[in-house]
Design a protein around this motif. Structure first.
Motif, PDB file in Angstrom:
ATOM      1  N   UNK A  36     -91.684 -71.140 -34.490  1.00 42.06           N
ATOM      2  CA  UNK A  36     -92.135 -69.819 -34.048  1.00 42.06           C
ATOM      3  C   UNK A  36     -92.392 -68.897 -35.229  1.00 42.06           C
ATOM      4  N   UNK A  37     -91.538 -68.969 -36.252  1.00 42.55           N
ATOM      5  CA  UNK A  37     -91.755 -68.155 -37.451  1.00 42.55           C
ATOM      6  C   UNK A  37     -93.075 -68.512 -38.114  1.00 42.55           C
ATOM      7  N   UNK A  38     -93.317 -69.819 -38.273  1.00 45.11           N
ATOM      8  CA  UNK A  38     -94.563 -70.264 -38.901  1.00 45.11           C
ATOM      9  C   UNK A  38     -95.775 -69.843 -38.081  1.00 45.11           C
ATOM     10  N   UNK A  39     -95.637 -69.904 -36.745  1.00 51.07           N
ATOM     11  CA  UNK A  39     -96.748 -69.498 -35.886  1.00 51.07           C
ATOM     12  C   UNK A  39     -97.079 -68.018 -36.086  1.00 51.07           C
ATOM     13  N   UNK A  43    -100.421 -66.538 -37.640  1.00 49.78           N
ATOM     14  CA  UNK A  43    -101.206 -65.639 -36.795  1.00 49.78           C
ATOM     15  C   UNK A  43    -101.505 -64.325 -37.516  1.00 49.78           C
ATOM     16  N   UNK A  44    -100.503 -63.769 -38.186  1.00 45.06           N
ATOM     17  CA  UNK A  44    -100.707 -62.533 -38.928  1.00 45.06           C
ATOM     18  C   UNK A  44    -101.665 -62.745 -40.099  1.00 45.06           C
ATOM     19  N   UNK A  49    -107.221 -62.172 -42.292  1.00 43.18           N
ATOM     20  CA  UNK A  49    -108.473 -62.779 -42.750  1.00 43.18           C
ATOM     21  C   UNK A  49    -109.638 -62.251 -41.929  1.00 43.18           C
ATOM     22  N   UNK A  50    -109.462 -62.211 -40.595  1.00 49.45           N
ATOM     23  CA  UNK A  50    -110.547 -61.761 -39.716  1.00 49.45           C
ATOM     24  C   UNK A  50    -110.896 -60.296 -39.964  1.00 49.45           C
ATOM     25  N   UNK A  51    -109.907 -59.489 -40.325  1.00 52.29           N
ATOM     26  CA  UNK A  51    -110.162 -58.071 -40.572  1.00 52.29           C
ATOM     27  C   UNK A  51    -110.621 -57.808 -42.003  1.00 52.29           C
ATOM     28  N   UNK A 168     -91.437 -82.524 -35.084  1.00 55.34           N
ATOM     29  CA  UNK A 168     -91.744 -81.265 -35.761  1.00 55.34           C
ATOM     30  C   UNK A 168     -92.821 -80.500 -34.995  1.00 55.34           C
ATOM     31  N   UNK A 169     -92.616 -79.193 -34.885  1.00 54.29           N
ATOM     32  CA  UNK A 169     -93.596 -78.356 -34.199  1.00 54.29           C
ATOM     33  C   UNK A 169     -94.743 -77.957 -35.109  1.00 54.29           C
ATOM     34  N   UNK A 170     -95.774 -77.373 -34.515  1.00 58.16           N
ATOM     35  CA  UNK A 170     -96.923 -76.895 -35.269  1.00 58.16           C
ATOM     36  C   UNK A 170     -97.451 -75.616 -34.679  1.00 58.16           C
ATOM     37  N   UNK A 171     -98.292 -74.906 -35.450  1.00 58.68           N
ATOM     38  CA  UNK A 171     -98.798 -73.622 -34.993  1.00 58.68           C
ATOM     39  C   UNK A 171    -100.214 -73.711 -34.444  1.00 58.68           C
ATOM     40  N   UNK A 172    -100.983 -74.729 -34.841  1.00 55.70           N
ATOM     41  CA  UNK A 172    -102.369 -74.830 -34.413  1.00 55.70           C
ATOM     42  C   UNK A 172    -103.317 -73.949 -35.208  1.00 55.70           C
ATOM     43  N   UNK A 173    -102.760 -73.138 -36.129  1.00 53.64           N
ATOM     44  CA  UNK A 173    -103.600 -72.231 -36.915  1.00 53.64           C
ATOM     45  C   UNK A 173    -103.727 -72.643 -38.379  1.00 53.64           C
ATOM     46  N   UNK A 174    -102.878 -73.549 -38.824  1.00 52.36           N
ATOM     47  CA  UNK A 174    -102.863 -73.920 -40.236  1.00 52.36           C
ATOM     48  C   UNK A 174    -104.200 -74.429 -40.736  1.00 52.36           C
TER      49      UNK A 174
END
Length: 213
Positions: A36-39, A43-44, A49-51, A168-174
């Motif tokens: 969750x921390x990595x996600x 995300x932040x 990057x988008x902004x 191991x979990x993942x964020x999907x954003x890496x």
């Protein structure tokens, strides 16, 4: 977070847990919180990057040193899964790039190789210097990705995340961040993969500003 709160509540309230059960719950809680921390961190970062508020600051750096330092940070994960890591890194690969952005790319790609490679497997990290660019190749003998899912790796609208070989979990954003950061340098990132045979991620960076430290 509801699941994590539930596990924390059991640890706090259930006095009948055995030491083994308590250890198992603690490990699951740790892994869940880390995911969750990595996600949230990814995300932040992606939002910044988008902004357009992340400063792009390419300076003369050594790509081989960056990769070596990143691998050192991931040493415990490599050791825990008894992975065989081989590096083919020329000395003094010097050119202008943004250290923080490329460190994020390398860390994500090597972390994914570790995550999806079974215990005792192999990972290889290679730098190839070309005439006007540098290629970084990260190969693994992991579980691989099927062809349909390969198309989902790079898009926010096609969220893709799976658990590693040890859960191991993942964020999907890496990987989305990797693509953004590589393209910010005018480079490209690609992947080839076969199920149960492994994956090869490659990114190229222009080295037209090569120099010496």
């Amino acid at each position: 977070f509801q699941g994590l709160i539930g596990m924390a509540n059991i640890l706090a309230e259930d006095d009948e847990l055995t030491n083994e059960e308590r250890k198992e719950f603690s490990q699951k809680l740790y892994e869940g919180l880390k995911t969750q921390f990595n996600f949230i961190d990814d995300l932040l970062t992606w939002n910044r990057v988008q902004r357009g508020v992340i400063e792009f600051n390419p300076t003369l750096n050594d790509l081989s040193r960056l990769i070596t330092e990143t691998i050192s940070l991931l040493h415990n994960s490599i050791e825990n899964k008894e992975l065989n890591l081989v590096c083919d890194l020329p000395e003094n690969v010097l050119f202008d790039f943004d250290w923080n952005m490329i460190a994020t790319v390398v860390r994500n790609l090597i972390s994914n190789a570790i995550k999806f490679t079974r215990k005792g497997g192999n990972i290889k990290v290679i730098i190839k210097e070309l005439l006007d660019s540098v290629s970084v190749i990260i190969q693994d003998t992991g579980v691989g990705i099927n062809q349909l899912d390969l198309k989902k790796l790079w898009g926010v609208d096609t969220y893709y995340s799976t658990k590693g070989t040890d859960g191991e979990g993942g964020t999907g954003l890496g990987l989305i961040l990797c693509k953004d950061f590589v393209e910010k340098h005018g480079g490209k990132i690609s992947v080839e993969s076969n199920v149960e045979k492994g994956s090869t991620f490659t990114f190229n960076l222009p080295n037209n500003l090569k120099g010496s430290l």
